[in-house]
Design an enzyme around this catalytic site. Structure first.
Site, PDB file in Angstrom:
ATOM      1  N   CYS A 159      74.459   1.847 -17.160  1.00  0.00           N
ATOM      2  CA  CYS A 159      74.860   1.898 -15.750  1.00  0.00           C
ATOM      3  C   CYS A 159      74.168   3.002 -14.949  1.00  0.00           C
ATOM      4  O   CYS A 159      73.874   2.820 -13.766  1.00  0.00           O
ATOM      5  CB  CYS A 159      76.375   2.007 -15.614  1.00  0.00           C
ATOM      6  SG  CYS A 159      77.102   3.461 -16.375  1.00  0.00           S
ATOM      7  N   ASP A 164      78.744  -1.031  -7.505  1.00  0.00           N
ATOM      8  CA  ASP A 164      79.139  -0.900  -8.902  1.00  0.00           C
ATOM      9  C   ASP A 164      78.219  -1.721  -9.807  1.00  0.00           C
ATOM     10  O   ASP A 164      78.116  -2.936  -9.637  1.00  0.00           O
ATOM     11  CB  ASP A 164      80.591  -1.377  -9.047  1.00  0.00           C
ATOM     12  CG  ASP A 164      81.186  -1.080 -10.400  1.00  0.00           C
ATOM     13  OD1 ASP A 164      80.442  -0.610 -11.296  1.00  0.00           O
ATOM     14  OD2 ASP A 164      82.399  -1.299 -10.576  1.00  0.00           O
ATOM     15  N   HIS A 206      78.724  -2.193 -12.980  1.00  0.00           N
ATOM     16  CA  HIS A 206      79.468  -2.619 -14.167  1.00  0.00           C
ATOM     17  C   HIS A 206      79.916  -4.078 -14.100  1.00  0.00           C
ATOM     18  O   HIS A 206      81.101  -4.394 -14.170  1.00  0.00           O
ATOM     19  CB  HIS A 206      80.695  -1.722 -14.375  1.00  0.00           C
ATOM     20  CG  HIS A 206      80.345  -0.290 -14.599  1.00  0.00           C
ATOM     21  ND1 HIS A 206      80.199   0.606 -13.556  1.00  0.00           N
ATOM     22  CD2 HIS A 206      80.094   0.398 -15.730  1.00  0.00           C
ATOM     23  CE1 HIS A 206      79.887   1.793 -14.059  1.00  0.00           C
ATOM     24  NE2 HIS A 206      79.811   1.694 -15.368  1.00  0.00           N
TER      25      HIS A 206
END
Length: 467
Positions: free
Chosen positions: A119, A353, A355
């Protein structure tokens, strides 16, 4: 034979872990992000204000571009100012880079996904992508199809998760790991009626995304970044901190061979200090083609916003940075999760994000699908939850821009800091003038100097440990 058996066990273990992460990050929960009508919203130097009759209004329901069965943004009444639509278009136009699965195997490993560990590399990619968008497209550019992203482009999150889990488990038990394109209806851009500028912008839009493709040949793809990371002791599957990623990005840009990228360079601050002469030297260095010309520079500053926890005294400074036209975002996050911070409202940071696990997209094919590279909705997080380790990014097109930016940022550092020493400083001269070993513009043989290696190892083993 024993060593071979151990290697096989490790490969099987790696495949099962990949399958588990692919399943874990395929689930997307519907959450709503609320914005206040009373406070301005800043996104990478641009300010927006929403006005409604109610005290608060949900601007959208969070859904991934490849998950969800409803509208990405709730319907907004006519009472809302036009800035809402402008904000939506602006946010969606930013390049979103997330976990991917089933891409070509990473050299030296059995990994075909970065789920669970990549990430920070992804948030670093997003920051660099924003810098390149400023360079080639300008801050005013927006993706013409940004507001067309809706449920027609998405799958049911339940069916998506089952499909991903089944495919991952099957792939884990076989030797077949052939990459495949997202099983999504492809809609080509409505180019009819576009002028020369719009066509040119679309070409660069796709080109920038292709530089971040998940293949060994992509200049800033995961495969290349991992190769550069090996010089700092990192390997595929390791955790990368924001400072290490800053140096990896610099090396990736320096080593990029595409002629289009010869006009861009990256400078990483040394020990929270930006040496102005070093930056200008980079901007005025010769292109590989031998042509003279000023390069644009992306300045990356690894900093710490406190000790174990983020010091709230730095909130106003972070807000000030994100409101600057020079800012290309922040590689940061909260403990064990890296996010790309691009804006704020009140005391909450707006972020993208990484993720979410999406399928591999072959960006080498003509008119590859773009939807999965654009986030349909933002998320917000309280500044208090931010991990203190982060890397701040700025873009300056010319030497004059850099000088102006350094003046503005220096004033901001002085006015917003309650601490005895500012987070970082701009000083005149070269790093060598202060008894530091400067980073050469063109290093021979080894990609990192000995001084850089020591600094990177320190970052790797100390505070910069975001997932």
């Amino acid at each position: 034979m024993e060593a071979t058996g151990t290697d096989e066990v490790e490969k099987i273990k790696s495949k099962f872990m990949s399958a588990w992460h692919n399943m874990k990050y395929s689930w997307v929960l519907k959450t709503k992000t609320y914005f206040s009508r009373n406070s301005p919203v800043f996104l990478l130097g641009k300010c927006y204000h929403f006005k409604t009759e109610g005290e608060y209004r949900a601007l959208h329901s969070f859904q991934s571009s490849s998950a969800g069965d409803g509208s990405n943004f709730d319907e907004i009444s006519a009472e809302v100012s036009g800035n809402v639509e402008e904000f939506r278009r602006d946010f969606i136009s930013r390049i979103w880079l997330t976990y991917r699965e089933e891409f070509p195997q990473i050299r030296g490993s059995a990994l075909t996904t970065d789920c669970g560990w990549g990430c920070t590399l992804r948030t670093g990619q997003m920051l660099l992508a924003q810098g390149l968008m400023l360079h080639f497209l300008g801050r005013a550019w927006v993706w013409p199809e940004a507001l067309d992203m809706d449920s027609c482009d998405s799958e049911s999150w339940t069916s998506s998760t089952v499909r991903k889990l089944t495919a991952s488990l099957e792939a884990s038990l076989t030797a077949e790991r052939d990459p495949r394109v997202l099983p999504r209806a492809q809609r080509g851009p409505a180019r009819r009626g576009w002028d020369v500028t719009e066509v040119r912008n679309e070409v660069y839009h796709r080109k920038i995304i292709s530089w971040f493709g998940d293949s060994p040949l992509a200049a800033f793809g995961l495969h290349q970044l991992i190769e550069f990371g090996k010089k700092s002791g990192k390997t595929a599957g390791d955790w990368y901190g924001p400072a290490v990623v800053a140096h990896i990005l610099r090396k990736a840009v320096e080593e990029a061979r595409d002629p289009e990228l010869q006009g861009v360079t990256v400078y990483v601050a040394q020990d929270c200090t930006v040496y102005s002469s070093d930056v200008i030297d980079r901007q005025c260095s010769f292109m590989d083609s031998g042509k003279a010309g000023t390069k644009a520079v992306i300045i990356l500053v690894p900093v710490r916003l406190g000790g174990e926890r983020t010091n709230t005294d730095y909130l106003e400074f972070v807000k000030g940075i994100l409101s600057l036209e020079y800012c290309v975002g922040i590689i940061g996050g909260k403990p064990k999760q890296s996010y790309y911070f691009a804006g704020f409202q009140d005391d909450s940071l707006i972020y993208m994000d990484p993720h979410y696990c999406q399928s591999f997209v072959d960006v080498s094919i003509k008119d590859f699908p773009l939807e999965s590279f654009h986030c349909p909705s933002p998320k917000k997080m309280s500044f208090k939850k931010m991990d203190p380790s982060c890397t701040i990014g700025f873009y300056c097109r010319t030497v004059q821009d850099f000088e102006k930016a350094s003046e503005e940022i220096t004033k901001m550092l002085k006015s917003s800091s309650k601490e005895k020493y500012p987070l970082f400083t701009f000083v005149k001269g070269h790093s060598r003038d202060y008894d530091f070993v400067s980073s050469p513009l063109h290093e021979e043989n080894d990609l990192f100097s000995e001084d850089e290696k020591k600094r990177l190892k320190r970052f790797s083993t100390e505070e910069f440990v975001l997932l």
